[in-house]
Design a protein around this motif. Structure first.
Motif, PDB file in Angstrom:
ATOM      1  N   GLY A   1      56.953  93.440 154.063  1.00 14.07           N
ATOM      2  CA  GLY A   1      56.162  94.212 155.025  1.00 14.07           C
ATOM      3  C   GLY A   1      54.911  93.483 155.470  1.00 14.07           C
ATOM      4  N   ARG A   2      54.181  92.903 154.517  1.00 12.74           N
ATOM      5  CA  ARG A   2      52.965  92.171 154.863  1.00 12.74           C
ATOM      6  C   ARG A   2      53.285  90.940 155.703  1.00 12.74           C
ATOM      7  N   LEU A   3      54.420  90.299 155.403  1.00 14.65           N
ATOM      8  CA  LEU A   3      54.810  89.109 156.148  1.00 14.65           C
ATOM      9  C   LEU A   3      55.073  89.438 157.615  1.00 14.65           C
ATOM     10  N   LYS A   4      55.811  90.530 157.859  1.00 10.65           N
ATOM     11  CA  LYS A   4      56.107  90.926 159.245  1.00 10.65           C
ATOM     12  C   LYS A   4      54.831  91.290 159.998  1.00 10.65           C
ATOM     13  N   GLU A   5      53.943  92.014 159.329  1.00  8.59           N
ATOM     14  CA  GLU A   5      52.694  92.400 159.981  1.00  8.59           C
ATOM     15  C   GLU A   5      51.859  91.178 160.353  1.00  8.59           C
ATOM     16  N   LEU A   6      51.754  90.228 159.427  1.00 13.87           N
ATOM     17  CA  LEU A   6      50.925  89.062 159.675  1.00 13.87           C
ATOM     18  C   LEU A   6      51.537  88.170 160.754  1.00 13.87           C
ATOM     19  N   GLU A   7      52.854  88.017 160.739  1.00 15.85           N
ATOM     20  CA  GLU A   7      53.511  87.194 161.760  1.00 15.85           C
ATOM     21  C   GLU A   7      53.335  87.799 163.149  1.00 15.85           C
ATOM     22  N   ARG A   8      53.463  89.118 163.243  1.00 17.72           N
ATOM     23  CA  ARG A   8      53.269  89.765 164.547  1.00 17.72           C
ATOM     24  C   ARG A   8      51.821  89.623 165.016  1.00 17.72           C
ATOM     25  N   SER A   9      50.887  89.704 164.104  1.00 19.39           N
ATOM     26  CA  SER A   9      49.477  89.616 164.486  1.00 19.39           C
ATOM     27  C   SER A   9      49.092  88.211 164.942  1.00 19.39           C
ATOM     28  N   VAL A  10      49.631  87.196 164.256  1.00 13.54           N
ATOM     29  CA  VAL A  10      49.285  85.820 164.596  1.00 13.54           C
ATOM     30  C   VAL A  10      49.969  85.391 165.888  1.00 13.54           C
ATOM     31  N   GLY A  11      51.254  85.684 166.016  1.00 12.88           N
ATOM     32  CA  GLY A  11      51.981  85.301 167.222  1.00 12.88           C
ATOM     33  C   GLY A  11      52.056  83.794 167.381  1.00 12.88           C
ATOM     34  N   ASP A  12      51.712  83.319 168.567  1.00 17.41           N
ATOM     35  CA  ASP A  12      51.744  81.895 168.872  1.00 17.41           C
ATOM     36  C   ASP A  12      50.356  81.258 168.858  1.00 17.41           C
ATOM     37  N   ALA A  13      49.413  81.908 168.220  1.00 20.40           N
ATOM     38  CA  ALA A  13      48.035  81.399 168.210  1.00 20.40           C
ATOM     39  C   ALA A  13      47.968  80.055 167.493  1.00 20.40           C
ATOM     40  N   THR A  14      47.215  79.131 168.075  1.00 19.07           N
ATOM     41  CA  THR A  14      47.004  77.813 167.467  1.00 19.07           C
ATOM     42  C   THR A  14      45.529  77.540 167.174  1.00 19.07           C
ATOM     43  N   LYS A  15      44.630  78.324 167.733  1.00 22.31           N
ATOM     44  CA  LYS A  15      43.204  78.168 167.503  1.00 22.31           C
ATOM     45  C   LYS A  15      42.629  79.475 166.971  1.00 22.31           C
ATOM     46  N   ASP A  16      41.501  79.368 166.279  1.00 22.96           N
ATOM     47  CA  ASP A  16      40.870  80.550 165.697  1.00 22.96           C
ATOM     48  C   ASP A  16      40.453  81.551 166.767  1.00 22.96           C
ATOM     49  N   LYS A  17      40.062  81.049 167.928  1.00 21.57           N
ATOM     50  CA  LYS A  17      39.628  81.954 168.989  1.00 21.57           C
ATOM     51  C   LYS A  17      40.777  82.803 169.524  1.00 21.57           C
ATOM     52  N   ASP A  18      42.020  82.371 169.302  1.00 19.05           N
ATOM     53  CA  ASP A  18      43.183  83.118 169.774  1.00 19.05           C
ATOM     54  C   ASP A  18      43.611  84.217 168.810  1.00 19.05           C
ATOM     55  N   LEU A  19      43.050  84.224 167.614  1.00 17.59           N
ATOM     56  CA  LEU A  19      43.442  85.218 166.617  1.00 17.59           C
ATOM     57  C   LEU A  19      42.847  86.584 166.961  1.00 17.59           C
TER      58      LEU A  19
END
Length: 602
Positions: A197-215
């Motif tokens: 569950g935590r893995l799915k939530e974190l993956e959805r939240s991060v998405g394709d972000a590559t920089k901290d400002k995109d988080l």
């Protein structure tokens, strides 16, 4: 008698008092002269002497741990790479400055430093084997709480590490996946469910972000719950050798996937380079339709009397691309100091002849002279030339096209000319080229920029493209001979005819159709045809590498007379390098109606 005994007792008591108090007074006077550091050392010595046996027994019970337990280093099972406890010796100056300023807290801090310094250290030879993405995967110690904003700002420079948080989050995602892979198949334990569950939530939240400002803020809020569940998983799955084996398997599978993706990307890159973009196809069709709607007398180019006048500066380009040939012609004329002396010959095939002719009819140059030629209407090429080119067994049609090899028939295509400049259709001219006609060719046939200097991005060797294992090739040519480049070449047609180099080309070409002597394309056979017949030009005349990952310097591009988009990343393709396209785009009339209708944009 009683009086005498009384005095004796008083004397004895007095002597006893003196023997007791005299040493105390003496010692107290000595202690006054001792500094606080000396007192601290004395007490430390007495305390260590008293507790030495107990301290040694405690040291034998200490279990040394590390915060960076590395699962990839299976040699830990044999106890390799572990060092003994490291003791710290303090200088007198350190005790002086700290003891006098901090008082009793100093000794406590020093003692804590000694204990921390006695933890296990890993040998430097093993540091290169760390998998950074699984840094604390099976650590049996508690996870450290996330740093506060202030602490992070003091430890991390924002201008140097703009993706630190992103990398940390992705590391935790990899750790979670590793634990899930290690879990038994079909396991539905509470830890596994929570980890998924935590893995799915974190993956959805991060998405394709590559920089901290995109988080997003949600991604940062989900880091702490993920750390907690990873801590639980580290307590459940604590078999380090098994986890290391699993991680190695994951690493191997990932490398296989990366290699497959690279192969696919290379194939798609080559496929994109061979195909015609939709916009260019649309433009060609519109121009072809307009050309055939014209009356025959209106299809004629002006200034035809200059086509074979040797007093003009003649340029030639072989092309099947409307925009590419247009850029070569426009950039050459706009860079020239005497454009009225330019005669440009554009040689194409029967399929693209109407479109290219119509383009230059619509965009007639008022000063220069332009001639459009159809190679299929000439009798200079052998009748079975296309079939002979197919025998080169190349999957890339660009290397076996008629236009690519027609350059070896230049003296026959232009029988009345003695000197001309040959340009590829993927170049841009940035400087006036009229000075080329004043260069002394010294009896050579081709003037070209050399590409035999190792370490440069344009370096090419004979042995890379030519098969020197063949006895005929090895006996006639040297693998250490200096190579040169097509793209911008000064051609002495008169010397070419004297040396009968077209016949030499046909001879070598026929040999190459019978056995593999060189790689497909016109460059290797050009090296053999003009072997020891080339004059080296200054490298500023022709800079290459804009159509590939070459790392060519911007200063070299700016100073070059001609820049060459050699490689598959052509400027008219979507895969072209954006930072180099601007040199090409400035010569494309994107305001033209046909380009706008075909959705051709910069």
């Amino acid at each position: 008698m009683k009086q005498i005994r009384r005095w004796q007792r008083i004397l004895i008591l007095a002597l006893l008092s003196i023997s007791v108090f005299a040493p105390l007074i003496f010692v107290s006077n000595r202690l006054k002269s001792i500094t606080p550091v000396g007192q601290f050392r004395l007490l430390s010595f007495l305390f260590s002497f008293h507790c030495r046996r107990e301290f040694i027994e405690e040291l034998s019970k200490i279990r040394f741990t590390t915060n960076d337990l590395r699962l990839s280093a299976i040699e830990h099972e044999d106890g390799e790479g572990l060092k003994g406890p490291r003791l710290i010796l303090f200088k007198d100056g350190e005790f002086n400055s700290s003891a006098e300023s901090d008082g009793g807290n100093t000794y406590k801090n020093r003692e804590e430093q000694v204990i921390v310094s006695q933890k296990m250290t890993v040998s430097s030879d093993e540091k290169g084997q760390i998998l950074p993405t699984v840094n604390q995967l099976a650590n049996k110690t508690d996870f450290k709480p996330p740093l506060s904003k202030g602490e992070k700002n003091t430890r991390v420079q924002p201008d140097r590490a703009t993706d630190v948080k992103t990398k940390e989050i992705r590391d935790k995602i990899i750790q979670a996946k590793a634990y899930l892979n290690f879990a038994p198949p079909g396991s539905n334990s509470q830890v596994v469910k929570e980890l998924r569950g935590r893995l799915k939530e974190l993956e959805r939240s991060v998405g394709d972000a590559t920089k901290d400002k995109d988080l997003s803020k949600g991604a940062l809020r989900r880091v702490k719950p993920m750390e907690n569940v990873l801590y639980k998983a580290s307590r459940v799955f604590n078999n380090c050798p098994a986890i290391a084996t699993k991680l190695r398997a994951m690493n191997y599978n990932t490398e296989e996937q990366v290699q497959a993706q690279k192969n696919q990307a290379a194939y798609l890159m080559q496929l994109a380079a061979r195909t015609t973009p939709k916009g260019l196809h649309c433009l060609s069709m519109r121009l072809t339709s307009e050309y055939f709607s014209l009356d025959p007398e209106k299809r004629q180019m002006p200034n035809q009397q200059n086509y074979f006048d040797a007093n003009f500066n003649h340029y030639v380009v072989f092309s099947d691309n409307v925009l590419a040939s247009s850029v070569v012609v426009n950039s050459t004329i706009s860079s020239s100091k005497e454009p009225e002396r330019i005669v440009f010959h554009v040689v194409t095939d029967s399929l693209n002849y109407p479109a290219i002719s119509m383009w230059f009819l619509l965009n007639i140059q008022s000063k220069a002279t332009i001639q459009i030629l159809n190679i299929d209407d000439m009798d200079v090429l052998p009748r079975d030339y296309d079939q002979l080119l197919m025998k080169q067994n190349s999957n890339d049609p660009r290397f076996i096209s008629t236009l690519n090899h027609a350059r070896f028939y230049l003296p026959d295509i232009f029988p009345g000319l003695n000197k001309m400049v040959l340009l590829d259709h993927d170049v841009v001219v940035q400087r006036d080229l009229s000075r080329l006609w004043s260069i002394d060719m010294k009896g050579k046939v081709v003037g070209a920029v050399e590409t035999c200097l190792e370490g440069e991005s344009s370096f090419r060797s004979m042995s890379t493209f030519i098969n020197f294992s063949d006895t005929w090739v090895a006996g006639k040519f040297s693998p250490r001979a200096c190579t040169w480049a097509f793209g911008m070449n000064l051609i002495d047609l008169e010397e070419w005819r004297i040396r009968k180099l077209t016949s030499t080309y046909i001879k070598y070409f026929n040999l190459g159709t019978k056995r593999p002597l060189w790689k497909a394309g016109s460059l290797p056979i050009g090296w053999l045809t003009f072997y020891r017949q080339t004059l080296a030009l200054d490298k500023r005349w022709h800079v290459m590498g804009l159509g590939r990952e070459s790392g060519v310097k911007a200063v070299d591009i700016e100073q070059a007379a001609v820049i060459h988009y050699d490689g598959v990343m052509k400027p008219w393709l979507d895969i072209g390098k954006e930072n180099y396209k601007r040199y090409w785009n400035i010569h494309v009339p994107y305001h033209h109606t046909y380009l706008q209708q075909c959705n051709l944009q910069a």
